[in-house]
Enzyme design. Structure first.
Site, PDB file in Angstrom:
ATOM      1  N   LYS A   7     -35.250  49.456  34.297  1.00 29.41           N
ATOM      2  CA  LYS A   7     -35.712  50.585  33.493  1.00 29.41           C
ATOM      3  C   LYS A   7     -36.472  51.539  34.410  1.00 29.41           C
ATOM      4  O   LYS A   7     -37.499  51.188  34.984  1.00 29.41           O
ATOM      5  CB  LYS A   7     -36.620  50.093  32.368  1.00 29.41           C
ATOM      6  N   ASP A  46     -43.776  48.463  17.816  1.00 23.52           N
ATOM      7  CA  ASP A  46     -42.448  49.038  17.603  1.00 23.52           C
ATOM      8  C   ASP A  46     -41.421  47.936  17.352  1.00 23.52           C
ATOM      9  O   ASP A  46     -40.364  47.889  17.982  1.00 23.52           O
ATOM     10  CB  ASP A  46     -42.031  49.888  18.797  1.00 23.52           C
TER      11      ASP A  46
END
Length: 406
Positions: A132, A235
């Site tokens: 990432k 989240d």
């Protein structure tokens, strides 16, 4: 008064979205986990986390990207022993470039919470990872990068994504975590959600046992985060659950993570965040309306997660009537009459599910999405309820599991 709600981390925050190429004190203080109001301190970009600050200072100049991929070790930066002892391997930038094939579309997996994610091969370590890459010049992305690596550095749980390593430099920062060959959970639930080119273009029709195993695994992960790491994920949703080869779930995307805060008398107290980020339909009412978060915010999101996992419906769908956009509202007619439950079960399950288990599961979800945060059970109580639902017998219907191409 309602606060501004920013849905920057909506359904796009997943590994495979299509896009252009016994409690202990937490090892890090709260400022090391997401605090949206802080400015980036160039001298101490990772707050009081001296390990990460050290890494930033001592891995200063990234290798020249123009170096040939078979460059020798002398062209690489020396790796500090301290870096090797802490959160995984420190990879030179040339390894990230080579492992992702120059960030090719074929290796693209999707968007994470602060940058694009690519399949990254490390042949010398016999490892495959997901890299990432932080967006450059984005202060918000940097804070999310800090939050994620701070949590993953300390996490050690089979249902939390494992950190393999990282790459630090003034011009780029990369987190490398374990590669999940089955992609994200939403690929297997929503027919119109396609995996990235770097993932198999097939998906499984998840049976009852697999879904229950996933539900238990995610509850285990949240219980671990709240009870051991004292961290709020903020989240929780199907798109942030990745699946390994055996469909074992791994909770990921910790860019919004916040440290739990204890009040004067030892109990957890809510903290205020700004701006408000999250996924519509998954965000707890107190967060959406007042910017307040706590571990009970994760409990709410987990309740929504259960509903989406077993109904196959999205947490928020604007194609539904306006008073039922959110799945919590769409489910209201079901709570009053148990005989309505079979009408909302994911059609992909067919008749193969435990009715008793589903009733108990939906009752647990109903308790989790209570509008009043104080009335929601903690994950330490939710977990045994989900385990008990999973233990209910399926019946005599024959078992089968299918796989098909999109």
């Amino acid at each position: 008064m309602k606060r501004f709600f920013c849905c920057l981390k909506g359904e796009g925050s997943r590994q495979g979205e299509q896009a252009p190429p016994g409690q202990r004190e937490p090892p890090h203080s709260p400022e090391n986990v997401n605090n949206e109001n802080d400015d980036v301190d160039e001298a101490h970009p990772f707050g009081s986390n001296e390990f990460l600050n050290y890494a930033r200072r001592n891995n200063i100049e990234p290798p020249d990207d123009r170096l040939p991929r078979n460059s020798t070790q002398k062209n690489r930066q020396a790796l500090s022993p301290l870096l090797l002892l802490k959160c995984g391997i420190t990879f030179p930038w040339t390894d990230i470039v080579a492992g992702t094939q120059d960030f090719s579309r074929e290796n693209y997996l999707g968007q994470g919470n602060f940058g694009n994610v690519y399949r990254c091969d490390f042949p010398e370590f016999d490892k495959v990872g997901a890299a990432k890459v932080q967006k450059l010049g984005n202060a918000s992305a940097h804070k999310e990068f800090v939050a994620e690596i701070t949590v993953l550095e300390d996490a050690n749980h089979p249902n939390v994504i494992q950190l393999l390593g990282k790459c630090f430099g003034k011009d780029h920062s990369v987190i490398v975590y374990e590669f999940m060959p089955k992609g994200s959970l939403d690929h297997h639930i929503y027919a119109n959600t396609k995996p990235g080119p770097g993932l198999p273009q097939e998906y499984a029709v998840l049976d009852w046992e697999t879904r229950m195993s996933i539900a238990v695994g995610v509850a285990e992960a949240l219980n671990y985060l709240h009870g051991t790491l004292r961290v709020i994920h903020r989240d929780v949703k199907v798109a942030n659950v990745l699946l390994d080869e055996n469909f074992v779930p791994k909770l990921t995307d910790f860019g919004l993570a916040s440290q739990m805060v204890t009040g004067r008398y030892g109990g957890e107290r809510q903290i205020e965040i700004s701006p408000i980020k999250g996924t519509p339909g998954c965000v707890a009412p107190e967060t959406e309306e007042s910017g307040l978060v706590s571990s009970k915010s994760d409990v709410y999101s987990y309740g929504i997660f259960l509903l989406t996992l077993f109904t196959g419906r999205k947490a928020c769908d604007f194609r539904r009537p306006s008073d039922t956009w959110k799945i919590a509202d769409w489910m209201k007619p079901v709570w009053s009459r148990q005989e309505n439950i079979p009408l909302v079960v994911d059609v992909a399950l067919g008749p193969r599910y435990s009715r008793d288990g589903l009733v108990r599961l939906f009752e647990t979800a109903r308790r989790c999405i209570n509008v009043q945060a104080r009335d929601r059970p903690p994950m330490s109580q939710v977990l045994p309820l989900v385990r008990y639902a999973a233990a209910q017998p399926l019946g005599k219907v024959s078992k089968m599991k299918r796989s098909r191409s999109r």
